[in-house]
Scaffold this motif. Structure first.
Motif, PDB file in Angstrom:
ATOM      1  N   SER A 105     -28.226  25.610 -13.874  1.00  0.00           N
ATOM      2  CA  SER A 105     -27.622  26.924 -14.113  1.00  0.00           C
ATOM      3  C   SER A 105     -26.761  27.376 -12.931  1.00  0.00           C
ATOM      4  CB  SER A 105     -28.707  27.961 -14.414  1.00  0.00           C
ATOM      5  OG  SER A 105     -29.547  28.141 -13.295  1.00  0.00           O
ATOM      6  N   LEU A 106     -27.022  26.829 -11.739  1.00  0.00           N
ATOM      7  CA  LEU A 106     -26.229  27.202 -10.567  1.00  0.00           C
ATOM      8  C   LEU A 106     -24.938  26.389 -10.441  1.00  0.00           C
ATOM      9  CD1 LEU A 106     -28.993  27.725  -7.852  1.00  0.00           C
ATOM     10  CD2 LEU A 106     -27.606  29.470  -8.974  1.00  0.00           C
ATOM     11  N   ARG A 107     -24.827  25.283 -11.183  1.00  0.00           N
ATOM     12  CA  ARG A 107     -23.638  24.425 -11.075  1.00  0.00           C
ATOM     13  C   ARG A 107     -22.333  25.173 -11.334  1.00  0.00           C
ATOM     14  NH1 ARG A 107     -24.474  18.497 -11.416  1.00  0.00           N
ATOM     15  NH2 ARG A 107     -22.269  18.471 -11.899  1.00  0.00           N
ATOM     16  N   PRO A 108     -22.225  25.990 -12.392  1.00  0.00           N
ATOM     17  CA  PRO A 108     -20.969  26.723 -12.595  1.00  0.00           C
ATOM     18  C   PRO A 108     -20.656  27.684 -11.437  1.00  0.00           C
ATOM     19  CG  PRO A 108     -22.299  26.802 -14.592  1.00  0.00           C
ATOM     20  CD  PRO A 108     -23.145  26.185 -13.519  1.00  0.00           C
ATOM     21  N   LEU A 109     -21.700  28.283 -10.893  1.00  0.00           N
ATOM     22  CA  LEU A 109     -21.497  29.186  -9.758  1.00  0.00           C
ATOM     23  C   LEU A 109     -20.963  28.420  -8.547  1.00  0.00           C
ATOM     24  CD1 LEU A 109     -21.821  32.064  -8.692  1.00  0.00           C
ATOM     25  CD2 LEU A 109     -24.149  31.471  -8.046  1.00  0.00           C
ATOM     26  N   PHE A 110     -21.529  27.241  -8.282  1.00  0.00           N
ATOM     27  CA  PHE A 110     -21.047  26.426  -7.167  1.00  0.00           C
ATOM     28  C   PHE A 110     -19.606  25.962  -7.394  1.00  0.00           C
ATOM     29  CE2 PHE A 110     -25.687  25.140  -6.336  1.00  0.00           C
ATOM     30  CZ  PHE A 110     -25.869  26.210  -5.488  1.00  0.00           C
ATOM     31  N   ALA A 111     -19.289  25.574  -8.632  1.00  0.00           N
ATOM     32  CA  ALA A 111     -17.917  25.145  -8.945  1.00  0.00           C
ATOM     33  C   ALA A 111     -16.940  26.303  -8.749  1.00  0.00           C
ATOM     34  CB  ALA A 111     -17.833  24.618 -10.379  1.00  0.00           C
ATOM     35  N   GLY A 112     -17.331  27.492  -9.186  1.00  0.00           N
ATOM     36  CA  GLY A 112     -16.480  28.663  -8.989  1.00  0.00           C
ATOM     37  C   GLY A 112     -16.302  28.990  -7.522  1.00  0.00           C
ATOM     38  N   MET A 113     -17.373  28.887  -6.758  1.00  0.00           N
ATOM     39  CA  MET A 113     -17.273  29.157  -5.317  1.00  0.00           C
ATOM     40  C   MET A 113     -16.389  28.125  -4.632  1.00  0.00           C
ATOM     41  SD  MET A 113     -21.213  30.370  -4.598  1.00  0.00           S
ATOM     42  CE  MET A 113     -21.159  29.925  -2.895  1.00  0.00           C
ATOM     43  N   GLU A 114     -16.473  26.882  -5.071  1.00  0.00           N
ATOM     44  CA  GLU A 114     -15.640  25.834  -4.487  1.00  0.00           C
ATOM     45  C   GLU A 114     -14.158  26.081  -4.778  1.00  0.00           C
ATOM     46  OE1 GLU A 114     -15.229  20.953  -4.448  1.00  0.00           O
ATOM     47  OE2 GLU A 114     -16.680  21.917  -5.772  1.00  0.00           O
TER      48      GLU A 114
END
Length: 161
Positions: free
Chosen positions: A128-137
């Motif tokens: 569930s955190l993967r999209p957040l990490f991709a957005g932050m990147e």
């Protein structure tokens, strides 16, 4: 003997003419005070124009107008279905904040080392955190780019400052 005349009866009008619609609009504008407002604006146009020009001639106002324009151009590049999807996800995230906060306040003890280790092993949490990490990147990569004038970014034309 006389010839028979050809006469077609014109159909009865069911909708008002343009003149009748204009008269109705004019009467409605008068009844609700819009004509008086428009007359007052026209009579005071030099004063109102001066106030508007003075307000728009400030650096802060010009920045605000340019920023709104940039926001509209950026929003124009996002397909509506994707924007709707993101807005609904943002809404769901915001609605989940309050219950999670209340649940956290009810817990008095910290999760401890075992709790942290179990969070590190929680596969669903990481997924569930993967999209957040991709957005932050992506956000971080965009921040790393060199700043350029908006005209250059959107049109490719160089400015002469």
């Amino acid at each position: 003997m006389a010839e028979r005349m050809q006469y077609d009866v014109p159909p009865t009008r069911t909708e008002p003419t343009a003149k009748e619609s204009l008269d109705t609009l004019l009467e409605s504008l008068h009844e609700h005070g819009f004509l008086r407002l428009a007359n007052d604006v026209v009579k005071a146009n030099s004063e109102i124009g001066k106030i508007l020009v003075d307000g728009l001639n400030r650096p802060g106002s010009q920045n605000a107008i340019q920023n709104l324009s940039l926001l509209m151009m950026a929003l124009g590049t996002i397909p509506p279905e994707r924007f709707n999807h993101m807005i609904m996800a943002l809404r769901a995230g915001l609605l989940a904040l309050k219950p999670a906060s209340e649940q956290t306040q009810q817990q008095t003890a910290a999760p401890g080392l075992k709790g942290v280790i179990s969070l590190l092993k929680d596969e669903a949490l990481w997924q569930s955190l993967r999209p957040l990490f991709a957005g932050m990147e992506a956000f971080s990569q965009e921040l790393q780019r060199e700043e350029e004038p908006p005209v250059t970014r959107y049109s490719g034309k160089q400015t002469h400052e």
